[in-house]
Design an enzyme around this catalytic site. Structure first.
Site, PDB file in Angstrom:
ATOM      1  N   ASP A 195      41.792  28.697  24.340  1.00 53.59           N
ATOM      2  CA  ASP A 195      40.731  27.798  24.167  1.00 53.59           C
ATOM      3  C   ASP A 195      39.583  28.323  24.849  1.00 53.59           C
ATOM      4  O   ASP A 195      38.732  27.466  25.764  1.00 53.59           O
ATOM      5  CB  ASP A 195      41.020  26.330  24.471  1.00 53.59           C
ATOM      6  CG  ASP A 195      39.858  25.389  23.839  1.00 53.59           C
ATOM      7  OD1 ASP A 195      40.095  23.884  24.178  1.00 53.59           O
ATOM      8  OD2 ASP A 195      39.050  25.697  23.238  1.00 53.59           O
TER       9      ASP A 195
ATOM     10  N   ARG B 106      32.667  25.851  27.865  1.00 53.81           N
ATOM     11  CA  ARG B 106      33.062  24.381  28.560  1.00 53.81           C
ATOM     12  C   ARG B 106      34.197  24.628  29.466  1.00 53.81           C
ATOM     13  O   ARG B 106      34.587  23.514  30.039  1.00 53.81           O
ATOM     14  CB  ARG B 106      33.180  23.165  27.475  1.00 53.81           C
ATOM     15  CG  ARG B 106      34.477  23.571  26.284  1.00 53.81           C
ATOM     16  CD  ARG B 106      34.705  22.498  25.208  1.00 53.81           C
ATOM     17  NE  ARG B 106      35.674  22.949  24.557  1.00 53.81           N
ATOM     18  CZ  ARG B 106      35.433  23.760  23.462  1.00 53.81           C
ATOM     19  NH1 ARG B 106      34.262  24.355  23.105  1.00 53.81           N
ATOM     20  NH2 ARG B 106      36.319  24.190  22.584  1.00 53.81           N
ATOM     21  N   ASN B 107      35.081  25.502  28.986  1.00 52.67           N
ATOM     22  CA  ASN B 107      36.443  25.746  29.747  1.00 52.67           C
ATOM     23  C   ASN B 107      36.129  26.731  30.889  1.00 52.67           C
ATOM     24  O   ASN B 107      37.345  27.321  31.225  1.00 52.67           O
ATOM     25  CB  ASN B 107      37.341  25.971  28.604  1.00 52.67           C
ATOM     26  CG  ASN B 107      37.695  24.947  27.917  1.00 52.67           C
ATOM     27  OD1 ASN B 107      37.371  23.622  28.107  1.00 52.67           O
ATOM     28  ND2 ASN B 107      38.204  25.118  26.553  1.00 52.67           N
TER      29      ASN B 107
ATOM     30  N   ASP C  16      41.771  26.713  33.200  1.00 52.89           N
ATOM     31  CA  ASP C  16      42.729  26.151  32.053  1.00 52.89           C
ATOM     32  C   ASP C  16      43.395  27.105  31.052  1.00 52.89           C
ATOM     33  O   ASP C  16      43.348  26.537  29.909  1.00 52.89           O
ATOM     34  CB  ASP C  16      41.864  25.025  31.602  1.00 52.89           C
ATOM     35  CG  ASP C  16      41.514  23.868  32.636  1.00 52.89           C
ATOM     36  OD1 ASP C  16      40.283  23.787  33.006  1.00 52.89           O
ATOM     37  OD2 ASP C  16      42.129  23.194  33.018  1.00 52.89           O
TER      38      ASP C  16
HETATM   39  C1  LIG Z   1      43.567  22.345  27.272  1.00 51.89           C
HETATM   40  N1  LIG Z   1      42.091  22.810  27.792  1.00 51.89           N
HETATM   41  C2  LIG Z   1      41.582  24.074  27.180  1.00 51.89           C
HETATM   42  C3  LIG Z   1      41.518  22.156  28.819  1.00 51.89           C
HETATM   43  C4  LIG Z   1      42.576  21.333  29.531  1.00 51.89           C
HETATM   44  C5  LIG Z   1      42.001  20.493  30.562  1.00 51.89           C
HETATM   45  C6  LIG Z   1      40.559  20.751  31.062  1.00 51.89           C
HETATM   46  C7  LIG Z   1      40.048  21.712  30.362  1.00 51.89           C
HETATM   47  C8  LIG Z   1      40.478  22.257  29.252  1.00 51.89           C
HETATM   48  C9  LIG Z   1      38.407  21.860  30.955  1.00 51.89           C
HETATM   49  C10 LIG Z   1      37.881  20.502  31.197  1.00 51.89           C
HETATM   50  N2  LIG Z   1      38.614  19.850  32.360  1.00 51.89           N
HETATM   51  C11 LIG Z   1      37.994  19.445  33.625  1.00 51.89           C
HETATM   52  C12 LIG Z   1      37.740  18.232  33.514  1.00 51.89           C
HETATM   53  C13 LIG Z   1      37.252  17.597  34.602  1.00 51.89           C
HETATM   54  C14 LIG Z   1      36.970  18.393  35.758  1.00 51.89           C
HETATM   55  C15 LIG Z   1      37.362  19.989  35.902  1.00 51.89           C
HETATM   56  C16 LIG Z   1      36.793  20.675  36.951  1.00 51.89           C
HETATM   57  C17 LIG Z   1      35.564  20.471  37.769  1.00 51.89           C
HETATM   58  C18 LIG Z   1      35.482  21.314  38.901  1.00 51.89           C
HETATM   59  N3  LIG Z   1      34.297  21.157  39.426  1.00 51.89           N
HETATM   60  C19 LIG Z   1      33.048  20.306  39.407  1.00 51.89           C
HETATM   61  C20 LIG Z   1      32.113  20.473  40.150  1.00 51.89           C
HETATM   62  C21 LIG Z   1      31.072  19.687  39.861  1.00 51.89           C
HETATM   63  C22 LIG Z   1      30.857  18.755  39.007  1.00 51.89           C
HETATM   64  C23 LIG Z   1      29.596  17.902  38.670  1.00 51.89           C
HETATM   65  O1  LIG Z   1      29.688  16.833  38.572  1.00 51.89           O
HETATM   66  N4  LIG Z   1      28.339  18.662  38.478  1.00 51.89           N
HETATM   67  C24 LIG Z   1      27.360  17.536  38.366  1.00 51.89           C
HETATM   68  C25 LIG Z   1      26.251  18.164  39.408  1.00 51.89           C
HETATM   69  O2  LIG Z   1      25.821  19.437  39.344  1.00 51.89           O
HETATM   70  C26 LIG Z   1      26.954  20.285  39.560  1.00 51.89           C
HETATM   71  C27 LIG Z   1      28.211  19.997  38.578  1.00 51.89           C
HETATM   72  C28 LIG Z   1      31.996  18.883  38.090  1.00 51.89           C
HETATM   73  N5  LIG Z   1      32.964  19.483  38.360  1.00 51.89           N
HETATM   74  C29 LIG Z   1      36.519  22.083  39.282  1.00 51.89           C
HETATM   75  O3  LIG Z   1      36.200  22.664  40.384  1.00 51.89           O
HETATM   76  N6  LIG Z   1      37.799  21.893  38.642  1.00 51.89           N
HETATM   77  C30 LIG Z   1      38.653  22.910  39.337  1.00 51.89           C
HETATM   78  C31 LIG Z   1      38.033  21.423  37.683  1.00 51.89           C
HETATM   79  C32 LIG Z   1      37.847  20.286  34.688  1.00 51.89           C
HETATM   80  C33 LIG Z   1      38.136  21.879  34.610  1.00 51.89           C
HETATM   81  O4  LIG Z   1      39.578  21.897  34.682  1.00 51.89           O
HETATM   82  C34 LIG Z   1      40.186  20.030  32.350  1.00 51.89           C
HETATM   83  O5  LIG Z   1      40.834  19.283  32.839  1.00 51.89           O
END
Ligand SMILES: CN(C)c1ccc2c(c1)CCN(c1cccc(-c3cc(Nc4ccc(C(=O)N5CCOCC5)cn4)c(=O)n(C)c3)c1CO)C2=O
Length: 277
Positions: free
Chosen positions: A144, A148-149, A162
């Site tokens: 995937d 976005r990932n 991921d």
């Molecule tokens: C099956 N597949 C392909 C998947 C499964 C799970 C996930 C994903 C794909 C991708 C999305 N995802 C996910 C969900 C939530 C968080 C994280 C996620 C977000 C992070 N960091 C941040 C930092 C800042 C901000 C933020 O709010 N801003 C706004 C202001 O300006 C700076 C940025 C957001 N995330 C981070 O370090 N990790 C390791 C994971 C992640 C990534 O891990 C998942 O958990």
């Protein structure tokens, strides 16, 4: 011996496993967002700022989760988001990950529209191709890959996150998301038709990711439905060259979108070609 000192629910004592993180050492902080598996929080662990990803039970079985985590903690590459360890004694269990302060690549690109030079955009594509060449060498398929990932560190490095987790998303969720909107626009024809995933289908997705980067985070085929995209691809139509992409780069993107998987480049070859642009 009291019954709870003999762990009957797992085959080994988690405390000794080196990938096990002691929940006492985690100080949870702000929520960073939520993904397919559950909430992701910022946290402090051993003087480091980390991200903690909860893994909802229904998302994957505990054994799968522990087994997967053992594999992922062994992976180490500067352009892969590091998995420091797992907290399986907590409920729900959670993954302790490297914190990527600038969040996901697609949001990062959109927030900086008009501010990023083609040279910077190329470095982002190089970062991802390095991580993917590493996974390819270990025969690990992402399944995937999309902007976005991918995540962006505080010093603006792009890292792949991921990887391989798509296998654990309950089928109905993925197939319906495949059916509804998500990954169709990043999927190779053989994935759409036969769910045949490989590093060559990851290369197809990487071509779309390069298009996203040089389109500053625009949605690919943004005015088309999934069905229209599938039909257009079958007639040989492909994404057009983004304004910011040099012709030589667009040629590499087109190479990622050849119909036959065998005709697409490997990440090792593509990395070399990107580096020489
Ligand atoms: C099956 N597949 C392909 C998947 C499964 C799970 C996930 C994903 C794909 C991708 C999305 N995802 C996910 C969900 C939530 C968080 C994280 C996620 C977000 C992070 N960091 C941040 C930092 C800042 C901000 C933020 O709010 N801003 C706004 C202001 O300006 C700076 C940025 C957001 N995330 C981070 O370090 N990790 C390791 C994971 C992640 C990534 O891990 C998942 O958990």
């Amino acid at each position: 011996i009291s019954h709870n000192s003999i762990s009957t629910n797992s085959s080994f004592n988690h405390n000794e496993a080196r990938w096990e993180v002691d929940p006492e050492e985690l100080v949870l902080g702000e929520e960073l967002g939520s993904g397919q598996f559950g909430m992701v929080l910022e946290a402090r662990w051993r003087e480091k700022r980390v991200a903690v990803k909860m893994v909802k039970e229904e998302a994957m079985s505990e054994d799968e989760f522990i087994e997967e985590a053992q594999v992922l903690t062994k992976l180490s590459h500067c352009k892969l988001v590091k998995l420091y360890g797992v907290c399986s004694q907590r409920n729900p269990p959670c993954l302790v990950l490297e914190l990527m302060e600038n969040g996901c690549l697609s949001d990062y690109l959109r927030a900086r529209k008009g501010q990023l030079s083609p040279a910077t955009l190329l470095v982002m594509c190089l970062d991802v191709s390095e991580a993917m060449a590493y996974l390819e060498s270990l025969k690990i398929i992402h399944r995937d890959l999309a902007a976005r990932n991918c995540l962006v560190s505080k010093n603006n490095e792009v890292k792949v996150s991921d990887f391989g987790m798509a296998r654990y998303v309950p089928d109905d969720l993925y197939t319906c998301s495949m059916g509804s909107k998500f990954s169709i626009k990043w999927s190779a024809p053989e994935v759409i038709k036969y769910s045949k995933f490989s590093s060559k289908s990851d290369i197809w997705s990487f071509g779309v990711l390069m298009w996203e980067v040089f389109s500053e985070g625009r949605m690919p085929y943004e005015h088309n439905t999934n069905t229209e995209v599938v039909e257009a691809l079958a007639t040989g139509l492909r994404l057009l060259r983004p304004r910011l992409a040099p012709d030589a780069l667009y040629l590499l993107m087109e190479g990622c979108w050849r119909q036959k998987p065998g005709d697409r480049p490997s990440f090792a070859v593509l990395l070399h070609e990107l580096a020489s642009l």
